[in-house]
Write a protein that holds these residues in place. Structure first.
Motif: not given
Length: 448
Positions: A131-135
């Motif tokens: 999720l962090m990478a997506g953001v």
């Protein structure tokens, strides 16, 4: 949560007023329950209500489930105030504008490489990194930035995803040299696997992340970091940087024009420095002018996992919470035996229904090289304390109910600090709080 300055200031001011009213509760350490007679510090109406209440029902109340129980008005007012002021913790779905690709000759899309980035990564960290990478990628696209620096990068799991999968120039900063060396080895291991399935042309385009060793003590240090020319402009990311590191990254972001964005998830609020020029809290000018003190105890409880705890209460799985009563009963015994033993570093022992109080005390104190009391009076007192274990659970639960409000103050202070500099900033609950209790990402951008 609105990023309007006026709304944030109102929320911060009201939150601190509530905290000031309940400092006495936030500062009640569980291990001092019997030593300092915590139970009798509760209002009499609270004691009467919670004395015989099943902890499961208390879990339902804090989980916002309907209840027919008559509750003290002061307690209801507190719960409603917390609900109204706290940043929402329920995970929000993130909409990433991702271009679809038919090119399978990449680390991201090759069917044989779909688990390439899961190796050596635990379930919780997989959830956070995904999720962090997506953001981060979405924010990088919005700001026209193709480089990122991850502080507290550890084994480099996040920078590997951003570099090899998402095609960003990425660098990891880690203070432990051993972790940095291991990160480089994992990079080579990943490339070795990728070469088996990708064309030589695709392999030649892979962006290997950079890894640096640095212990960040002031935000000025980042300005001396030796980066390649293609990383002249970059975004800062921090996935649970400990204590003051998160605030330091935010300070660096607002001061440096070449930092185009920041995505940071706070952690370990009890390690924040609250005094001096480089303090981590408070950060915003507005909060500095308020009665904004947050004790160590309040910042420590703000880092606990409230959703997991309440779920255990709601399901009736609270027998093992008796361990708090065991520890508190042992504390009284130690203090009465020798006041110098107060808050002695005893071993953490898991609760077991087959474990007697004497067995617990023996195991917990075996590293202290002390002799436990031998009088029957002391042991009888300890057993009598254990019989009050529900009271211990109640007080801990009431403290935990206030924890999200303390976290809200810490995080909104950071958001307001950025907004005061005239920059864009928002905060979003992106992680599942049951997997990752510190689940809010602060996202700030500099458009040019």
């Amino acid at each position: 949560m609105s990023s309007n300055n006026k709304d944030l200031k109102t929320c911060l001011e009201m939150s601190l007023k509530v905290i000031r009213m309940y400092d006495w509760l936030l500062d009640l350490y569980v291990l001092d329950f019997f030593v300092d007679d915590h139970w009798n510090k509760l209002p009499s109406t609270w004691r009467h209500t919670f004395e015989h209440m099943d902890p499961q029902l208390l879990g339902d109340i804090l989980s916002k489930k309907p209840s027919n129980t008559m509750l003290p008005l002061s307690f209801l007012a507190l719960i409603k105030s917390i609900e109204a002021l706290t940043i929402p913790r329920e995970r929000q779905d993130i909409n990433i504008n991702e271009k679809k690709s038919t090119n399978l000759d990449t680390c991201k899309h090759h069917p044989r490489l779909k688990n390439l980035f899961l190796k050596h990564v635990k379930l919780k960290k997989r959830h956070e990194i995904s999720l962090m990478a997506g953001v981060v990628v979405d924010t990088a696209v919005q700001t026209g930035c193709n480089s990122v620096i991850d502080f507290g990068s550890g084994l480099g799991h996040l920078v590997r995803v951003l570099a090899y999968r998402d095609d960003l120039h990425a660098a990891g900063i880690e203070c432990q040299a051993q972790l940095t060396e291991e990160a480089r080895k994992l990079d080579l291991e990943l490339e070795y696997t990728a070469k088996k399935h990708l064309s030589s042309e695709s392999v030649s385009r892979l962006k290997r992340p950079l890894h640096f060793n640095m212990t960040l003590s002031t935000h000025k240090q980042l300005m001396g970091l030796s980066l390649p020319d293609y990383m002249a402009n970059y975004g800062l990311i921090g996935l649970h940087p400990c204590g003051d590191l998160g605030p330091l990254l935010l300070k660096q972001f607002v001061e440096c024009e070449n930092i185009k964005f920041i995505c940071v998830v706070g952690c370990c609020f009890m390690k924040l420095s609250c005094d001096g020029v480089n303090r981590g809290y408070p950060m915003s000018d507005f909060v500095k002018r308020l009665d904004s003190h947050l004790s160590f105890a309040s910042r420590e409880i703000a880092c606990h996992a409230i959703e997991v705890y309440c779920e255990r209460l709601c399901k009736g799985n609270y027998e093992d919470l008796k361990i708090h009563a065991y520890r508190a009963a042992l504390e009284r015994m130690l203090v009465e035996h020798d006041p110098k033993l107060r808050h002695a570093p005893v071993r953490s022992i898991k609760h077991s229904n087959t474990m007697s109080f004497e067995q617990y005390c023996s195991q917990a104190t075996e590293r202290l090289n002390i002799s436990l009391p031998t009088s029957t009076v002391a042991w009888s007192r300890g057993l009598a304390d254990l019989a009050q274990w529900r009271r211990v659970v109640v007080v801990y639960t009431l403290r935990l109910a206030l924890a999200p409000l303390v976290e809200t103050v810490v995080l909104l202070d950071r958001v307001l600090f950025v907004l005061e500099q005239g920059l864009s900033c928002e905060i979003r609950p992106v992680f599942d709080p049951k997997l990752s209790p510190r689940n809010h990402i602060i996202i700030a951008k500099r458009y040019c």
